[in-house]
Design a protein around this motif. Structure first.
Motif, short mmCIF file in Angstrom:
data_model
loop_
_atom_site.label_atom_id
_atom_site.label_comp_id
_atom_site.label_asym_id
_atom_site.label_seq_id
_atom_site.Cartn_x
_atom_site.Cartn_y
_atom_site.Cartn_z
N ILE A 149 1.33 -0.93 -0.51
CA ILE A 149 -0.07 -0.26 0.24
C ILE A 149 0.69 0.89 -0.12
O ILE A 149 0.30 1.98 -0.77
N ASN A 150 1.77 1.23 0.58
CA ASN A 150 2.91 2.26 0.46
C ASN A 150 3.25 2.92 -0.83
O ASN A 150 3.64 3.58 -1.20
N GLN A 151 3.43 1.47 -1.46
CA GLN A 151 4.31 2.21 -2.74
C GLN A 151 3.10 1.83 -3.60
O GLN A 151 3.22 3.19 -4.60
N PHE A 152 2.19 1.74 -3.72
CA PHE A 152 1.28 2.11 -4.26
C PHE A 152 0.77 3.29 -4.37
O PHE A 152 0.08 4.11 -5.98
N MET A 153 0.66 3.82 -3.06
CA MET A 153 0.51 5.81 -2.96
C MET A 153 1.04 6.25 -3.16
O MET A 153 1.32 7.38 -3.25
N PHE A 154 2.96 5.87 -3.50
CA PHE A 154 3.73 6.38 -3.73
C PHE A 154 3.52 6.72 -5.35
O PHE A 154 4.08 7.98 -6.43
N PHE A 155 3.58 5.47 -6.01
CA PHE A 155 2.70 5.74 -7.02
C PHE A 155 1.85 6.39 -7.91
O PHE A 155 1.89 7.42 -8.89
N GLU A 198 1.02 9.37 -6.07
CA GLU A 198 1.56 10.54 -6.03
C GLU A 198 2.18 11.38 -7.67
O GLU A 198 2.38 12.30 -7.82
N LYS A 199 3.55 10.32 -8.16
CA LYS A 199 4.30 9.84 -8.46
C LYS A 199 3.59 10.46 -10.58
O LYS A 199 3.85 11.49 -10.83
N TYR A 200 2.59 10.06 -10.99
CA TYR A 200 1.99 9.73 -11.67
C TYR A 200 0.39 9.90 -11.73
O TYR A 200 -0.44 10.71 -12.35
N ASP A 201 0.52 11.79 -10.78
CA ASP A 201 -0.69 12.78 -10.42
C ASP A 201 -1.83 11.89 -10.69
O ASP A 201 -3.28 12.78 -10.24
N TYR A 202 -1.94 10.72 -9.41
CA TYR A 202 -3.52 10.65 -9.72
C TYR A 202 -3.88 11.14 -7.95
O TYR A 202 -5.44 11.39 -8.03
N VAL A 203 -3.22 11.43 -7.16
CA VAL A 203 -3.15 11.69 -6.10
C VAL A 203 -2.60 12.73 -6.11
O VAL A 203 -0.94 13.33 -6.24
N GLY A 204 -3.12 14.19 -4.87
CA GLY A 204 -1.98 15.36 -4.47
C GLY A 204 -1.17 14.64 -3.09
O GLY A 204 -1.00 13.33 -2.18
N LYS A 205 -0.25 15.08 -3.15
CA LYS A 205 1.05 14.71 -1.68
C LYS A 205 0.16 15.31 -0.17
O LYS A 205 0.81 13.96 0.09
#
Length: 431
Positions: free
Chosen positions: A181-187, A189-196
């Motif tokens: 889940i940590n890597q999914f959220m990082f992914f 954010e990196k590809y602009d699906y969510v904000g920081k």
């Protein structure tokens, strides 16, 4: 197979006759469509019925007189007889990955591609799809940006979630579940699906106090082969297979894996031409790494050339040390003499290594330990005999264990091994 009746149109039951008990089956029929069989693995009430039949060893005639069966069957009829039954079952059977706010299906594929530089991209994909998304959906989330509000509950989910068989996840999986889940959220954010501001991390660890309270059972063995065990194993192999040269060759091949503590993939890729027992300093080359293709989305096994778990691009020379130079060089010479240069030390599939060693252990009369225990044995023996075998230098032991960091080697040393007691009976070096 006998049919049963139902008071609801489009719903009917059948029985599958069994030896110790019968099995109860359910079907939904909608118009001219083929009847949809309801899976007991998916539908909880049908599963409860069949568990009851199995536990009480009931056949159809007995079950139809059983009050518990009648109650469960009535509940099943109500659940499957509803006008929403088919849609409800489909929801249980398959996660709907597309919501009005977000389409998770292509994003999961992108996430798998994003993690393709790791050894387990398919595992990341599966844990996200089968462990995390159903849970977040159950909380009403329709977009990854909503996941953050359930961060604390997510940690509790890791500790309390159960597998299909009803057992809790092993605490050994906590790390990969959190990392997914940590890597999914990082992914995202990196590809602009969510904000920081939408990203988060969780971490769940098992405290010493929890272990004392037995909140988790560690099923992994703590046993290791001692130095004397390794010497005795060779003697028993020689004696038991004296008249069976093919079995001795197979046993010696596996024994080489035991005494070198190689990871299973690198041992599976070890060939006779990689052994150099007559060199000035006897050594072997770690080259091919044969691994399962499952975690990489491929069938069968994959051969990685000149690779280990932590390195690639060049072979690694490892000195022959344990259990003694005399024993390991004798075994290596035997293998080189009786195998072709390109032949593998273990000729079967890597997945059969443990099973074959278990059979040999039973036939020869020594204790069986898994390939993972072989690695722990190597590190533990090396730590105990560090001065004698590795010139007192932990870095030499680390290198022979093929670890990037000595802290990893320390993690493999089983300090509770009985052989550690023997240290106190050893003469002091230099004394």
């Amino acid at each position: 197979m006998a049919k049963g009746s139902s008071s609801h149109e489009g719903l009917y039951f059948t029985w599958r006759i069994g030896k110790t008990c019968d099995a109860f089956r359910a079907f939904i029929s909608k118009g001219k469509d083929n009847p949809l069989p309801i899976s007991a693995k998916v539908h909880p009430t049908l599963k409860a019925i069949n568990n009851l039949l199995k536990a009480k060893k009931l056949h159809r005639e007995q079950a139809e007189q059983n009050s518990d069966f009648k109650k469960l069957k009535h509940r099943l009829e109500q659940e499957l007889g509803s006008q929403f039954a088919l849609a409800s079952y489909r929801a249980m059977e398959k996660i709907e990955l597309k919501s009005k706010d977000f389409d998770f299906e292509p994003v999961l594929e992108e996430f798998k591609a994003f993690k393709d530089d790791t050894a387990i991209p398919v595992d990341y994909f599966n844990y996200m799809k089968n462990f995390w998304l159903p849970w977040f959906f159950s909380k009403g989330c329709t977009h990854p940006k909503q996941f953050r509000q359930f961060r604390n509950q997510a940690e509790l989910h890791v500790k309390t979630a159960k597998k299909r068989n009803g057992e809790k996840y092993s605490h050994n999986t906590y790390n990969v579940l959190c990392r997914t889940i940590n890597q999914f959220m990082f992914f995202c954010e990196k590809y602009d699906y969510v904000g920081k501001e939408d990203t988060f991390k969780i971490w769940v660890s098992l405290t010493l106090e929890q272990q004392k309270r037995d909140h988790s059972e560690n099923s992994r063995s703590e046993d290791v082969y001692a130095l004397k065990d390794l010497e005795d194993i060779k003697i028993k192999i020689d004696k038991n297979y004296q008249e069976k040269p093919d079995m001795k060759l197979l046993a010696y091949g596996l024994y080489f894996g035991v005494i070198t503590g190689l990871r299973r993939g690198n041992f599976a890729g070890m060939k006779a031409e990689n052994l150099f027992p007559d060199a000035k300093i006897p050594y072997f080359l770690v080259r091919d790494n044969i691994i399962s293709g499952r975690s990489r989305g491929k069938k069968g096994y994959i051969t990685q050339k000149d690779a280990t778990k932590t390195s690639t691009g060049k072979p690694i020379a490892v000195q022959m040390v344990q259990p003694s130079i005399e024993i390991i060089t004798e075994v290596a010479r035997y293998l080189k003499t009786h195998l072709g240069a390109k032949e593998l030390l273990y000729p079967n599939k890597p997945g059969q290594i443990a099973k074959t060693w278990k059979r040999i252990a039973k036939e020869c009369g020594f204790k069986y330990l898994t390939p993972l225990d072989w690695r722990h044995s190597y590190a533990t023996i090396g730590a105990i005999h560090l001065e004698k075998m590795y010139k007192g230098n932990p870095a030499f032991l680390q290198r022979c264990c093929l670890h990037e960091d000595y802290r990893t080697t320390q993690g493999y040393i089983r300090t509770h091994a009985p052989e550690f007691l023997d240290v106190f009976s050893m003469p002091l070096f230099g004394g």
